[in-house]
Design an enzyme around this catalytic site. Structure first.
Site, PDB file in Angstrom:
ATOM      1  N   PRO A 108      -4.313   6.082 184.289  1.00  0.00           N
ATOM      2  CA  PRO A 108      -5.518   6.089 185.135  1.00  0.00           C
ATOM      3  C   PRO A 108      -6.810   5.697 184.430  1.00  0.00           C
ATOM      4  O   PRO A 108      -7.883   5.835 185.003  1.00  0.00           O
ATOM      5  CB  PRO A 108      -5.577   7.539 185.610  1.00  0.00           C
ATOM      6  CG  PRO A 108      -5.024   8.308 184.472  1.00  0.00           C
ATOM      7  CD  PRO A 108      -3.942   7.456 183.875  1.00  0.00           C
ATOM      8  N   CYS A 150       3.948   9.732 175.830  1.00  0.00           N
ATOM      9  CA  CYS A 150       3.768  11.189 175.915  1.00  0.00           C
ATOM     10  C   CYS A 150       5.146  11.837 175.998  1.00  0.00           C
ATOM     11  O   CYS A 150       5.387  12.751 176.776  1.00  0.00           O
ATOM     12  CB  CYS A 150       2.884  11.580 177.097  1.00  0.00           C
ATOM     13  SG  CYS A 150       3.423  10.974 178.708  1.00  0.00           S
TER      14      CYS A 150
END
Length: 403
Positions: A228, A346
């Site tokens: 994002p 991640c």
């Protein structure tokens, strides 16, 4: 979750999230207790009542809701779920849970106690045998709220002064120049300077990306898989005059990138395109630096998004590894000789991280490792951050140089 929360009053939203995330974190244990009290599983449209009982168990074992309220409200919910005939069953399960003090009954099975699905527990057991207990504990803990101060708008000292004036509690983590750790949950939109773009929410591990890539003045930088937009914005805060291209294949998520850039006062070229297929969007001009935050299992951020444990399956991992390798191979030719690529995920699974980079280095003659710490070498490349390490999420970085 946000759409569900929006239907409720503000004071109920935090409780709703706590209940939902709590059940997801403790699901194997709650199911273990349920199996002791339910003779046979409920089926078809009655299955939702099993989920309701799990919610009741969570309230009784892990929340400050009184026993009376937990039982009464959970039984009453049967009416809302159009299963009034199962009120007696729900009541009996909850009453027996209390009577038998079942919250003190812990299973011998380490996987159930871990709160993880079997496939993930086994992978972590194999990859991190010595850290397994701490890793399971950190994965099922609540994530702290990290902020990154936008120093193009305000200094960290000025931002902290504004927090002090509103008696908002925080700490300043060591080794971070722009980070602030909130001491408890707050509505971020109500914090001082939100509309003015003074800060963005970004975990400490994710804040490492811009620092490790270290863009220089006027360089051309690609943020592949940018949505994002947190890292895009941080790159521009590190070096405002870079020519940054924010790329993502999801047009709807690119709207978030645009919104974040606008609020924080940054500018970047936004392109909707597939990083694995550069011919469809690339203009042929090479990049000085590339940040590849690759699609991954997200196993490093489960404490922030506990639903990941149950949405992700073991069979998802090989296709993800294949996609990561494909994107890495596709973006490498877009990097200038002497340029830097920072590979990031991640994830905490070695096949997505260390093993992925080992294979790339073995196959790509013009790629070499730029070490991030003393033990970062070709046989054990990159920096693996585990959940809870210095209060950060799980993350992986490897920095590569093109010869």
């Amino acid at each position: 979750m946000p759409a569900l929360q929006a239907k409720h009053k503000e004071q109920d939203r935090a409780w709703l999230q706590e209940m939902l995330y709590g059940v997801l974190r403790q699901l194997p244990l709650l199911q273990f207790w349920l199996r002791q009290l339910l003779n046979k599983p409920l089926k078809s449209n009655q299955k939702v009542v099993e989920h309701l009982i799990l919610l009741g168990f969570y309230q009784l074992a892990f929340s400050r809701v009184s026993q009376h309220a937990a039982v009464a409200e959970t039984v009453g919910a049967c009416q809302e779920l159009r299963c009034p005939g199962l009120k007696g069953l729900v009541n009996a399960c909850l009453r027996n849970f209390i009577r038998q003090d079942m919250q003190a009954m812990l299973p011998d099975d380490a996987q159930i106690r871990s709160g993880l699905p079997k496939w993930l527990f086994r992978k972590l057991q194999q990859a991190y045998p010595e850290q397994l207990d701490d890793l399971c504990l950190a994965t099922n803990s609540k994530a702290p709220i990290w902020l990154r101060v936008n120093q193009t708008r305000v200094t960290r000292a000025e931002f902290c002064h504004a927090l002090d004036e509103q008696e908002i509690q925080y700490t300043l983590p060591d080794d971070f120049q722009q980070a602030v750790l909130l001491s408890k949950g707050y509505d971020l939109t109500q914090l001082p300077g939100y509309q003015q773009g003074w800060f963005a929410a970004q975990d400490g591990a994710a804040q490492q990306a811009a620092t490790l890539l270290a863009p220089q003045s006027k360089e051309r930088v690609l943020d592949a898989c940018a949505a994002p937009g947190g890292k895009t914005c941080h790159l521009l805060e590190q070096q405002a005059d870079i020519k940054c291209l924010a790329l993502d294949s999801d047009a709807s998520r690119l709207q978030r990138v645009e919104e974040n850039l606008h609020r924080l006062g940054h500018q970047a070229q936004i392109v909707c395109g597939d990083a694995a297929e550069p011919s469809a969007w690339w203009d042929g001009e090479l990049f000085d630096r590339i940040l590849l935050d690759a699609p991954c299992s997200a196993t490093g951020v489960i404490r922030r998004h506990p639903d990941i444990k149950w949405l992700r399956k073991g069979t998802d991992i090989p296709p993800l590894v294949e996609l990561q390798g494909k994107i890495l191979k596709a973006v490498w030719p877009m990097l200038k000789p002497g340029g830097t690529l920072l590979y990031a995920t991640c994830s905490i699974l070695p096949e997505e991280n260390r093993e992925q980079i080992k294979q790339f280095l073995a196959n790509q003659a013009d790629a070499s490792l730029s070490p991030l710490h003393a033990q970062d070498n070709a046989s054990n490349p990159g920096w693996q951050i585990l959940p809870g390490e210095k209060q950060m999420d799980g993350f992986y970085y490897a920095r590569l140089i093109k010869s």
